[in-house]
Write a protein that holds these residues in place. Structure first.
Motif, PDB file in Angstrom:
ATOM      1  N   GLN A 165       0.670  -1.003  -0.006  1.00  0.00           N
ATOM      2  CA  GLN A 165      -0.033   0.067  -0.010  1.00  0.00           C
ATOM      3  C   GLN A 165       0.843   1.235   0.032  1.00  0.00           C
ATOM      4  O   GLN A 165       0.440   2.393  -0.700  1.00  0.00           O
ATOM      5  N   GLN A 168       1.725   2.155  -3.710  1.00  0.00           N
ATOM      6  CA  GLN A 168       0.730   2.026  -4.758  1.00  0.00           C
ATOM      7  C   GLN A 168       0.789   3.570  -5.405  1.00  0.00           C
ATOM      8  O   GLN A 168       0.459   3.746  -6.625  1.00  0.00           O
ATOM      9  N   GLN A 189      -7.967  -2.091  -1.734  1.00  0.00           N
ATOM     10  CA  GLN A 189      -7.291  -2.397  -0.560  1.00  0.00           C
ATOM     11  C   GLN A 189      -7.532  -3.677  -0.136  1.00  0.00           C
ATOM     12  O   GLN A 189      -8.635  -4.387  -0.004  1.00  0.00           O
ATOM     13  N   SER A 206      -2.434  -3.923  -1.530  1.00  0.00           N
ATOM     14  CA  SER A 206      -3.600  -3.629  -2.336  1.00  0.00           C
ATOM     15  C   SER A 206      -3.510  -4.505  -3.871  1.00  0.00           C
ATOM     16  O   SER A 206      -2.605  -4.697  -4.255  1.00  0.00           O
TER      17      SER A 206
END
Length: 811
Positions: A165, A168, A189, A206
């Protein structure tokens, strides 16, 4: 302390050094310092590798939930340390190391498989959710419009995968820039955290889906797809196949669910196996003993210290090393060596050979301490270690340190709070030893400071700045005549014999409570505490000078005794001793017109006439003249005497060596040359340096007596500040609590007292304790110890298993 040589046979060297470290205390000198010959280096290297394995195992054990080794039973380990052998422990550690490496690799592989199946499962779930959303959007349109979207979907391709995450946003920006905005990236997510196979930490990821228009021809890969795959590879993300239809997605989800469950079972089975293996390292070896891995760690420390000590020895058939040891332990060391040899049926024995001639080097300082005296010795040693057989200030610091603290902090209420902290620290000492080591080490000094703070509080008759009527007051208020106006000052009358004519005495103990609230209370208390601080300060400095006398007499140093100790004592008594005598005389002698001591001392120092002398004009002038004569007495004779002694002192050995060099064919051995060089170094004498040193020491003493006496006035100043702060806090509490109307005054009273208690704990039990503690430390380090303390010794650091292991455990 005695100096000698320890001789041990090579074949039993390790056994004897282990015996010495277990049962006695000896400090060895490095006999190989010049050539750096270390015959037992290979053993230390083996133990270093064993310690590295133990650190690796301890790090791996921290990853096991609930794993906590049992520690801090050093004495129990020493009682059973013979159960462990170096070769056995080394082989077990290497075997355990290989097993845990295999565990780690297997666990990483299982985690990778489980994470891959779980990530692909989330990708499929994201695809199913996307397909369900498209189907719901189509259902609201007419059937003839369905063909257009179907033909549009065939024009786009996608690449799906899983990314961290925190990466990203950077990943999306990189895609947008590399493809010039010709892609669309969707992130979903994953709320379930995953464990990283490499670090073991929990990470959040994610699912991403990249949509782009595919312009490939036939079966070749398009440029856009290749560019996206390269970006995915650079970020190290895992990509997975996107299902082509809802039915294919459901079939993949069923298979992946079963696969994840299988991997979870394998992981749990593996973790259970690792826990069972870790339990063998974590469980105590026996009752009241440490875990096996902790005892292995202690064993490595002990063995390493043994071989490091053996590296200090020299020799081939027999090892020998110079050593220091307590004189009272000499017979016990010899008996131990003889007893051990007899138990081995005539095997070679170790020998302790004491030196016939005392060594030139000053012996190390060895001070025996217990749990009570240790903290006071630490306070002294922090300033500097006493030289060998120099007067140890810690003997006096045990009493004077908490007493002077109590003089500054004197209050019954606050003293009881500090005393309760000390009592709790003594009661819970075993629990605080490792959870709060600072309080554990200082528990007895906290207890003593609390006791003396309460004692001084009773002397000042202060309980949170309120006087206590423990006995009947010796002052009475006369009847107020009708002519007196309200609020006018009323002079109280004494009921005791204030003229010392044989009548009843004053208040039995401490300050009469009648002084609290009196109009002249502050003037009286200031005068009393200020003079008390000066009396205590001069008394402590005189004790320091007496210790200087004792050092000079013990060392048989007649020059220091006659040229430093005597004039210093004369100077101190003639000026400051006379001042203390006037203070005490004024306290116990009723006078119609009492003189001002400050004015008398100023007149004495300035050779001026005192308008109201206590003992006439001649005695102060005689004492001041004696003080002035003591200064050159300290300054001049010592350098002259030392210079003449140096000129007349020619060593017989040096003469013989010089004569041997002048004779035909004369020569000296290497030992004679080294001894001659050492003596020449000792005989070096610089008269100018000696004069400068004496000038500095004289100026420091003369000016220091004045500044040091002024420093003791902080005893009065801090005591006054403590009392005033306590009074202000209590007054604010009463004012804030009682000024509110009923029924709010009940709540505000409780709130005000709670605030008062918090401020008292934070300021008076925190900042004020630290301030009084630090100034008491300064009074001992500078004002007291500077009168006699050289503090240039070096510590006796014996080879002792218990000391070494406790030190390593506390770290």
């Amino acid at each position: 302390m005695k100096h000698g040589t320890l001789v041990v046979p090579v074949d039993r060297a390790r056994e004897f050094i282990d015996l010495i470290g277990r049962n006695t205390k000896m400090q060895f000198e490095d006999m190989n310092a010049r050539d750096m010959h270390r015959p037992y280096k290979k053993y230390i290297q083996r133990i270093d590798e064993m310690e590295r394995i133990i650190r690796f195992l301890e790090e791996e054990l921290t990853k096991v939930p609930g794993a906590s080794p049992v520690r801090h039973n050093v004495d129990a380990f020493l009682d059973h340390s013979d159960e462990y052998k170096l070769d056995d422990v080394e082989s077990k550690l290497h075997k355990m190391h290989k097993e845990f490496i295999q565990f780690k690799e297997n666990n990483g592989k299982l985690l990778e498989r489980r994470n891959a199946a779980l990530e692909e499962r989330y990708v499929v779930q994201t695809a199913m959710a996307s397909m369900a959303h498209v189907a719901s959007s189509r259902s609201v349109r007419s059937p003839e419009d369905w063909e257009a979207p179907r033909s549009l979907e065939t024009m786009f391709s996608n690449i799906a995968g899983v990314i961290h995450q925190e990466e990203q946003d950077r990943f999306a920006r990189m895609l947008f820039r590399a493809t010039r905005g010709n892609t669309f990236t969707h992130f979903q997510q994953i709320f379930e955290p995953m464990r990283d196979p490499k670090t073991g930490r929990q990470v959040h990821k994610s699912v991403f889906v990249i949509y782009f228009q595919d312009h490939r021809m036939g079966s070749s890969v398009s440029a856009m797809s290749e560019k996206i795959n390269k970006i995915c590879s650079s970020f190290g993300v895992n990509t997975y196949r996107w299902p082509s239809s809802r039915s294919a997605a459901e079939e993949m989800a069923t298979k992946l669910k079963a696969q994840v469950e299988d991997q979870e079972k394998l992981l749990k089975a593996h973790e259970h196996f690792v826990k069972s293996e870790a339990a063998s390292l974590l469980e105590p070896v026996d009752r009241n003993r440490d875990s096996l891995i902790e005892e292995w760690r202690l064993f490595c420390i002990k063995e390493k210290s043994i071989y490091a000590t053996l590296n200090l020895f020299e020799g081939n058939m027999n090892l020998r090393a110079s050593c220091w040891y307590p004189e009272e332990d000499e017979d016990r060391i010899r008996a131990m060596c003889i007893q051990n040899s007899s138990s081995q049926h005539g095997h070679s024995s170790a020998m302790l050979v004491p030196d016939k001639i005392p060594p030139r080097k000053s012996p190390p300082t060895y001070i025996r301490v217990n749990e009570f005296t240790a903290i006071f010795q630490v306070l002294v040693d922090t300033y500097g270690l006493p030289r060998y057989q120099e007067a140890n200030p810690a003997l006096f610091t045990i009493v004077t340190f908490p007493f002077l603290f109590g003089v500054m902090y004197g209050d019954i209420g606050h003293g009881l709070m500090l005393l309760s902290v000390g009592l709790y620290a003594v009661w819970k000492s075993d629990e605080l030893k490792f959870s709060f080591p600072v309080m554990h080490e200082g528990r007895y000094i906290l207890l003593m400071m609390g006791i003396f703070a309460v004692y001084a509080g009773f002397l000042y008759n202060d309980f949170f700045s309120i006087g206590l009527s423990l006995f009947e007051s010796r002052w009475t208020q006369p009847a107020i005549s009708p002519e007196k106006k309200p609020g006018s000052v009323v002079a109280m009358q004494p009921t005791f014999d204030h003229e010392n004519r044989g009548g009843p005495g004053p208040y039995p103990f401490g300050l009469d409570p009648a002084w609290h609230g009196a109009q002249n209370e502050l003037v009286f208390l200031n005068s009393m505490k200020m003079k008390l601080a000066v009396v205590l300060g001069v008394t402590q400095m005189l004790v320091g000078l007496f210790l200087r006398f004792s050092n000079a007499m013990y060392e048989k140093n007649k020059v220091d005794f006659a040229c430093e100790c005597v004039p210093m004592m004369i100077f101190m008594i003639s000026f400051f001793g006379f001042m203390d005598y006037m203070i005490l005389y004024k306290w116990v002698t009723p006078m119609a017109n009492p003189p001002s001591i400050i004015n008398s001392m100023i007149a004495m120092a300035m050779w001026s006439e005192d308008s109201n002398p206590m003992f006439g004009h001649i005695l102060p002038q005689i004492l001041m003249a004696v003080c002035m004569l003591a200064v050159p007495w300290m300054l001049i004779p010592k350098p002259i005497i030392l210079n003449r002694r140096h000129q007349a002192d020619i060593q017989p050995f040096q003469r013989s060596c010089l004569l041997a060099l002048k004779l035909p064919g004369g020569h000296m051995s290497l030992d004679e040359e080294s001894l001659l060089s050492e003596e020449e170094e000792e005989e070096e004498f610089d008269l100018m340096e000696c004069v400068i040193h004496q000038v500095i020491e004289t100026i420091e003493y003369v000016l220091g007596t004045v500044s040091h006496t002024a420093s003791y006035l902080r005893l009065w100043a801090l005591s006054l500040a403590h009392q005033q702060l306590s009074l202000v806090f209590f007054g604010m509490t009463m004012l804030g609590g009682m000024s509110a109307p009923f029924p709010l005054n009940i709540f505000t009273t409780y709130f005000a007292f709670g605030s008062w208690f918090g401020i008292t704990v934070g300021v008076l039990l925190g900042m004020d304790v630290m301030e009084c503690f630090l100034h008491t430390l300064r009074l001992h380090w500078v004002e007291f110890q500077s009168k006699f303390y050289k503090a240039d010794g070096y510590a006796f650091v014996p080879f002792c298993h218990r000391d070494i292991l406790h030190k390593k455990t506390d770290e």
